[in-house]
Write a protein that holds these residues in place. Sequence first.
Motif, PDB file in Angstrom:
ATOM      1  N   PRO A 149       0.836  -1.213   0.000  1.00 51.96           N
ATOM      2  CA  PRO A 149       0.000   0.000   0.000  1.00 51.96           C
ATOM      3  C   PRO A 149       0.865   1.255   0.000  1.00 51.96           C
ATOM      4  O   PRO A 149       1.906   1.310   0.640  1.00 51.96           O
ATOM      5  N   VAL A 150       0.393   2.260  -0.694  1.00 49.59           N
ATOM      6  CA  VAL A 150       1.114   3.529  -0.783  1.00 49.59           C
ATOM      7  C   VAL A 150       0.177   4.650  -0.355  1.00 49.59           C
ATOM      8  O   VAL A 150      -0.981   4.684  -0.748  1.00 49.59           O
ATOM      9  N   ILE A 151       0.679   5.560   0.443  1.00 47.24           N
ATOM     10  CA  ILE A 151      -0.095   6.730   0.842  1.00 47.24           C
ATOM     11  C   ILE A 151       0.417   7.923   0.056  1.00 47.24           C
ATOM     12  O   ILE A 151       1.617   8.228   0.084  1.00 47.24           O
ATOM     13  N   ASP A 152      -0.481   8.570  -0.637  1.00 42.14           N
ATOM     14  CA  ASP A 152      -0.116   9.736  -1.442  1.00 42.14           C
ATOM     15  C   ASP A 152      -0.154  10.972  -0.549  1.00 42.14           C
ATOM     16  O   ASP A 152      -1.201  11.450  -0.161  1.00 42.14           O
ATOM     17  N   THR A 153       0.992  11.491  -0.177  1.00 36.99           N
ATOM     18  CA  THR A 153       1.072  12.669   0.689  1.00 36.99           C
ATOM     19  C   THR A 153       1.271  13.953  -0.094  1.00 36.99           C
ATOM     20  O   THR A 153       1.377  15.026   0.490  1.00 36.99           O
ATOM     21  N   THR A 154       1.319  13.865  -1.411  1.00 38.81           N
ATOM     22  CA  THR A 154       1.563  15.066  -2.207  1.00 38.81           C
ATOM     23  C   THR A 154       0.274  15.718  -2.682  1.00 38.81           C
ATOM     24  O   THR A 154       0.283  16.857  -3.109  1.00 38.81           O
ATOM     25  N   ARG A 155      -0.828  14.989  -2.591  1.00 37.42           N
ATOM     26  CA  ARG A 155      -2.094  15.526  -3.087  1.00 37.42           C
ATOM     27  C   ARG A 155      -2.835  16.233  -1.960  1.00 37.42           C
ATOM     28  O   ARG A 155      -3.044  15.674  -0.886  1.00 37.42           O
ATOM     29  N   THR A 156      -3.232  17.455  -2.200  1.00 40.50           N
ATOM     30  CA  THR A 156      -3.991  18.222  -1.222  1.00 40.50           C
ATOM     31  C   THR A 156      -5.464  17.906  -1.381  1.00 40.50           C
ATOM     32  O   THR A 156      -5.990  17.900  -2.476  1.00 40.50           O
ATOM     33  N   HIS A 157      -6.110  17.661  -0.289  1.00 42.93           N
ATOM     34  CA  HIS A 157      -7.537  17.384  -0.324  1.00 42.93           C
ATOM     35  C   HIS A 157      -8.299  18.702  -0.212  1.00 42.93           C
ATOM     36  O   HIS A 157      -8.025  19.523   0.660  1.00 42.93           O
ATOM     37  N   PHE A 158      -9.261  18.876  -1.076  1.00 38.29           N
ATOM     38  CA  PHE A 158      -9.991  20.135  -1.178  1.00 38.29           C
ATOM     39  C   PHE A 158     -10.659  20.509   0.135  1.00 38.29           C
ATOM     40  O   PHE A 158     -10.580  21.648   0.582  1.00 38.29           O
ATOM     41  N   HIS A 159     -11.325  19.552   0.786  1.00 41.36           N
ATOM     42  CA  HIS A 159     -12.031  19.882   2.025  1.00 41.36           C
ATOM     43  C   HIS A 159     -11.070  20.273   3.142  1.00 41.36           C
ATOM     44  O   HIS A 159     -11.396  21.071   3.998  1.00 41.36           O
ATOM     45  N   THR A 160      -9.872  19.716   3.143  1.00 40.73           N
ATOM     46  CA  THR A 160      -8.870  20.083   4.145  1.00 40.73           C
ATOM     47  C   THR A 160      -8.429  21.525   3.943  1.00 40.73           C
ATOM     48  O   THR A 160      -8.262  22.274   4.906  1.00 40.73           O
ATOM     49  N   VAL A 161      -8.256  21.917   2.708  1.00 40.98           N
ATOM     50  CA  VAL A 161      -7.856  23.296   2.395  1.00 40.98           C
ATOM     51  C   VAL A 161      -8.970  24.250   2.808  1.00 40.98           C
ATOM     52  O   VAL A 161      -8.717  25.292   3.420  1.00 40.98           O
ATOM     53  N   LEU A 162     -10.218  23.894   2.501  1.00 45.09           N
ATOM     54  CA  LEU A 162     -11.340  24.755   2.887  1.00 45.09           C
ATOM     55  C   LEU A 162     -11.443  24.891   4.393  1.00 45.09           C
ATOM     56  O   LEU A 162     -11.692  25.974   4.909  1.00 45.09           O
ATOM     57  N   LEU A 163     -11.245  23.792   5.113  1.00 45.44           N
ATOM     58  CA  LEU A 163     -11.295  23.835   6.567  1.00 45.44           C
ATOM     59  C   LEU A 163     -10.186  24.715   7.124  1.00 45.44           C
ATOM     60  O   LEU A 163     -10.410  25.527   8.015  1.00 45.44           O
ATOM     61  N   ALA A 164      -8.990  24.577   6.579  1.00 41.11           N
ATOM     62  CA  ALA A 164      -7.863  25.399   7.029  1.00 41.11           C
ATOM     63  C   ALA A 164      -8.137  26.876   6.755  1.00 41.11           C
ATOM     64  O   ALA A 164      -7.838  27.730   7.599  1.00 41.11           O
ATOM     65  N   ASP A 165      -8.704  27.183   5.594  1.00 39.19           N
ATOM     66  CA  ASP A 165      -9.044  28.572   5.279  1.00 39.19           C
ATOM     67  C   ASP A 165     -10.090  29.099   6.250  1.00 39.19           C
ATOM     68  O   ASP A 165     -10.006  30.239   6.708  1.00 39.19           O
ATOM     69  N   ARG A 166     -11.082  28.275   6.558  1.00 40.67           N
ATOM     70  CA  ARG A 166     -12.158  28.689   7.474  1.00 40.67           C
ATOM     71  C   ARG A 166     -11.604  28.939   8.876  1.00 40.67           C
ATOM     72  O   ARG A 166     -11.924  29.936   9.511  1.00 40.67           O
ATOM     73  N   VAL A 167     -10.750  28.041   9.350  1.00 41.99           N
ATOM     74  CA  VAL A 167     -10.147  28.206  10.678  1.00 41.99           C
ATOM     75  C   VAL A 167      -9.288  29.462  10.708  1.00 41.99           C
ATOM     76  O   VAL A 167      -9.339  30.246  11.663  1.00 41.99           O
ATOM     77  N   GLY A 168      -8.520  29.670   9.658  1.00 48.15           N
ATOM     78  CA  GLY A 168      -7.697  30.879   9.582  1.00 48.15           C
ATOM     79  C   GLY A 168      -8.537  32.136   9.598  1.00 48.15           C
ATOM     80  O   GLY A 168      -8.185  33.122  10.261  1.00 48.15           O
ATOM     81  N   GLN A 169      -9.662  32.118   8.896  1.00 47.87           N
ATOM     82  CA  GLN A 169     -10.546  33.288   8.871  1.00 47.87           C
ATOM     83  C   GLN A 169     -11.180  33.529  10.235  1.00 47.87           C
ATOM     84  O   GLN A 169     -11.298  34.675  10.675  1.00 47.87           O
ATOM     85  N   VAL A 170     -11.585  32.463  10.906  1.00 48.17           N
ATOM     86  CA  VAL A 170     -12.164  32.594  12.246  1.00 48.17           C
ATOM     87  C   VAL A 170     -11.146  33.207  13.199  1.00 48.17           C
ATOM     88  O   VAL A 170     -11.465  34.113  13.981  1.00 48.17           O
ATOM     89  N   LEU A 171      -9.915  32.724  13.138  1.00 47.45           N
ATOM     90  CA  LEU A 171      -8.866  33.271  14.006  1.00 47.45           C
ATOM     91  C   LEU A 171      -8.571  34.730  13.668  1.00 47.45           C
ATOM     92  O   LEU A 171      -8.375  35.553  14.567  1.00 47.45           O
TER      93      LEU A 171
END
Length: 69
Positions: A2-24
């Motif tokens: 099994p291989v884990i792809d760590t280079t691909r950004t997940h869209f929902h993770t980016v949106l969550l990070a943006d939302r948290v950053g905006q809240v802060l």
Amino acid sequence: MPVIDTTRTHFHTVLLADRVGQVLANAYAGIKGWNEERQTRKALSSLTDTELADIGLTRGEINSVARGR
């Protein structure tokens, strides 16, 4: 194997990070604004009525001025 792809950004993770950053950022801006109003109110309240009159204010206008209205 099994291989884990760590280079691909997940869209929902980016949106969550943006939302948290905006809240802060909003929380920080709110606290900063509240503190500036508090400091202004404190400084103006320490003046005498004569000193307030010299700058064209009355004691009743301090809260409005501190809020920027």
